[in-house]
Design an enzyme around this catalytic site. Structure first.
Site, PDB file in Angstrom:
ATOM      1  N   ASN A 121       1.759   3.063  -2.597  1.00  6.42           N
ATOM      2  CA  ASN A 121       1.102   3.999  -3.515  1.00  6.42           C
ATOM      3  C   ASN A 121      -0.216   4.493  -2.932  1.00  6.42           C
ATOM      4  O   ASN A 121      -0.555   5.669  -3.059  1.00  6.42           O
ATOM      5  CB  ASN A 121       0.874   3.361  -4.888  1.00  6.42           C
ATOM      6  CG  ASN A 121       1.931   3.751  -5.887  1.00  6.42           C
ATOM      7  OD1 ASN A 121       2.361   4.892  -5.942  1.00  6.42           O
ATOM      8  ND2 ASN A 121       2.356   2.794  -6.700  1.00  6.42           N
ATOM      9  N   GLY A 181       0.774  -1.240   0.000  1.00  7.18           N
ATOM     10  CA  GLY A 181       0.000   0.000   0.000  1.00  7.18           C
ATOM     11  C   GLY A 181       0.803   1.286   0.000  1.00  7.18           C
ATOM     12  O   GLY A 181       0.273   2.330   0.389  1.00  7.18           O
ATOM     13  N   HIS A 227       1.019   1.240 -14.403  1.00  3.87           N
ATOM     14  CA  HIS A 227       1.815   0.069 -14.766  1.00  3.87           C
ATOM     15  C   HIS A 227       3.285   0.465 -14.753  1.00  3.87           C
ATOM     16  O   HIS A 227       3.634   1.537 -15.253  1.00  3.87           O
ATOM     17  CB  HIS A 227       1.403  -0.452 -16.148  1.00  3.87           C
ATOM     18  CG  HIS A 227       2.058  -1.743 -16.500  1.00  3.87           C
ATOM     19  ND1 HIS A 227       1.633  -2.937 -15.983  1.00  3.87           N
ATOM     20  CD2 HIS A 227       3.133  -2.017 -17.268  1.00  3.87           C
ATOM     21  CE1 HIS A 227       2.414  -3.906 -16.445  1.00  3.87           C
ATOM     22  NE2 HIS A 227       3.335  -3.367 -17.223  1.00  3.87           N
ATOM     23  N   LEU A 253      -3.960  -6.783  -8.007  1.00  2.00           N
ATOM     24  CA  LEU A 253      -3.603  -7.930  -8.833  1.00  2.00           C
ATOM     25  C   LEU A 253      -4.789  -8.836  -9.158  1.00  2.00           C
ATOM     26  O   LEU A 253      -4.635 -10.051  -9.270  1.00  2.00           O
ATOM     27  CB  LEU A 253      -2.492  -8.734  -8.149  1.00  2.00           C
ATOM     28  CG  LEU A 253      -1.208  -7.942  -7.874  1.00  2.00           C
ATOM     29  CD1 LEU A 253      -0.174  -8.808  -7.182  1.00  2.00           C
ATOM     30  CD2 LEU A 253      -0.660  -7.340  -9.157  1.00  2.00           C
ATOM     31  N   ASP A 272      -3.871  -4.089 -19.354  1.00  2.66           N
ATOM     32  CA  ASP A 272      -2.853  -3.090 -19.693  1.00  2.66           C
ATOM     33  C   ASP A 272      -2.980  -2.519 -21.099  1.00  2.66           C
ATOM     34  O   ASP A 272      -1.987  -2.136 -21.717  1.00  2.66           O
ATOM     35  CB  ASP A 272      -1.441  -3.679 -19.504  1.00  2.66           C
ATOM     36  CG  ASP A 272      -1.172  -4.110 -18.077  1.00  2.66           C
ATOM     37  OD1 ASP A 272      -1.713  -3.464 -17.159  1.00  2.66           O
ATOM     38  OD2 ASP A 272      -0.433  -5.086 -17.868  1.00  2.66           O
ATOM     39  N   ILE A 303     -10.155  -6.582 -13.342  1.00  2.00           N
ATOM     40  CA  ILE A 303     -11.383  -5.827 -13.108  1.00  2.00           C
ATOM     41  C   ILE A 303     -12.486  -6.408 -13.995  1.00  2.00           C
ATOM     42  O   ILE A 303     -12.319  -6.507 -15.209  1.00  2.00           O
ATOM     43  CB  ILE A 303     -11.167  -4.325 -13.414  1.00  2.00           C
ATOM     44  CG1 ILE A 303     -10.077  -3.755 -12.506  1.00  2.00           C
ATOM     45  CG2 ILE A 303     -12.462  -3.542 -13.255  1.00  2.00           C
ATOM     46  CD1 ILE A 303     -10.362  -3.845 -11.023  1.00  2.00           C
ATOM     47  N   GLU A 315       6.367   6.763  -9.882  1.00  2.23           N
ATOM     48  CA  GLU A 315       4.987   6.528  -9.446  1.00  2.23           C
ATOM     49  C   GLU A 315       4.593   7.524  -8.366  1.00  2.23           C
ATOM     50  O   GLU A 315       3.538   8.165  -8.449  1.00  2.23           O
ATOM     51  CB  GLU A 315       4.834   5.101  -8.900  1.00  2.23           C
ATOM     52  CG  GLU A 315       4.967   4.027  -9.945  1.00  2.23           C
ATOM     53  CD  GLU A 315       4.939   2.620  -9.375  1.00  2.23           C
ATOM     54  OE1 GLU A 315       4.998   1.682 -10.178  1.00  2.23           O
ATOM     55  OE2 GLU A 315       4.862   2.444  -8.135  1.00  2.23           O
ATOM     56  N   ASN A 325      -5.290   2.857 -13.843  1.00  3.29           N
ATOM     57  CA  ASN A 325      -4.277   1.952 -13.340  1.00  3.29           C
ATOM     58  C   ASN A 325      -2.900   2.556 -13.621  1.00  3.29           C
ATOM     59  O   ASN A 325      -2.745   3.345 -14.550  1.00  3.29           O
ATOM     60  CB  ASN A 325      -4.390   0.590 -14.043  1.00  3.29           C
ATOM     61  CG  ASN A 325      -3.411  -0.427 -13.504  1.00  3.29           C
ATOM     62  OD1 ASN A 325      -3.184  -0.526 -12.305  1.00  3.29           O
ATOM     63  ND2 ASN A 325      -2.822  -1.211 -14.391  1.00  3.29           N
TER      64      ASN A 325
END
Length: 189
Positions: A14, A12, A104, A85, A145, A88, A174, A102
């Site tokens: 991010n 967690g 990546h 992971l 993706d 969806i 990120e 999302n």
């Protein structure tokens, strides 16, 4: 006010970074953290941050009525994937058109798709001899993706890089960019 649900599967970092970014924001609120693993540290982070959380195991994500009720209970407007992971489901994509994003850890379309997450991505970047890597923030669609790219940022791949050292530079991208890109994307809703 736009209410965000963060979906995460791991520690967690991010999720915490995004929450910190929006703290005190009068237009955006992190209202819920959803995790598929009851032992994931992101749930402890949610508790420490005072954010409600729900555990929805992978199989339970197929229960449209249950998942949608949870999101309605929190009046969720936007979904952010942060190391989540689980694929969806299509019902969620339909319910939140252009409102699920999302991040990546590569420059998509390179090094994306099934099985490409975490260290595996960085290992693949190094195995392929890439000279640069980075992050891609994209909308979520039915294919892994492959949703429309919202933002990319690059970093060099150094000759002596390991998956761990490359991951550290990608994580910095990120943390620097994802919250801001989320804010800009929500502003367009």
């Amino acid at each position: 006010m736009k209410k965000i649900a963060i979906f995460a599967s791991g520690s967690g970092t991010n999720a915490e970074n995004i929450t910190t970014y929006f703290k005190g924001n009068s237009e955006v609120e992190i209202s819920l953290i959803i995790c598929n693993k009851p032992e994931a540290y992101v749930l402890e982070r949610a508790r420490q941050l005072g954010i409600p959380s729900e555990v929805i195991a992978g199989a339970d994500m197929k229960d449209e009525a249950k998942v949608m009720q949870i999101l309605r209970n929190f009046n969720i407007d936007f979904i952010v994937l942060a190391g989540y992971l689980v694929r969806i489901p299509s019902y969620l994509i339909a319910a939140y058109p252009r409102a699920i994003v999302n991040i990546h850890p590569s420059l998509l379309p390179l090094h994306g798709g099934k099985g490409m997450y975490g260290e595996r991505v960085h290992e693949d970047v190094l195995r392929c001899g890439e000279k640069e890597s980075g992050i891609t923030v994209h909308y979520v669609n039915e294919e892994l993706d492959s949703g429309a790219t919202i933002f990319q940022a690059k970093c060099p791949v150094l000759p002596d890089d390991t998956p761990h050292s490359l991951a550290a530079r990608v994580h910095e991208l990120e943390y620097t960019h994802y919250p801001r890109v989320i804010a800009e994307t929500i502003a367009k809703l």
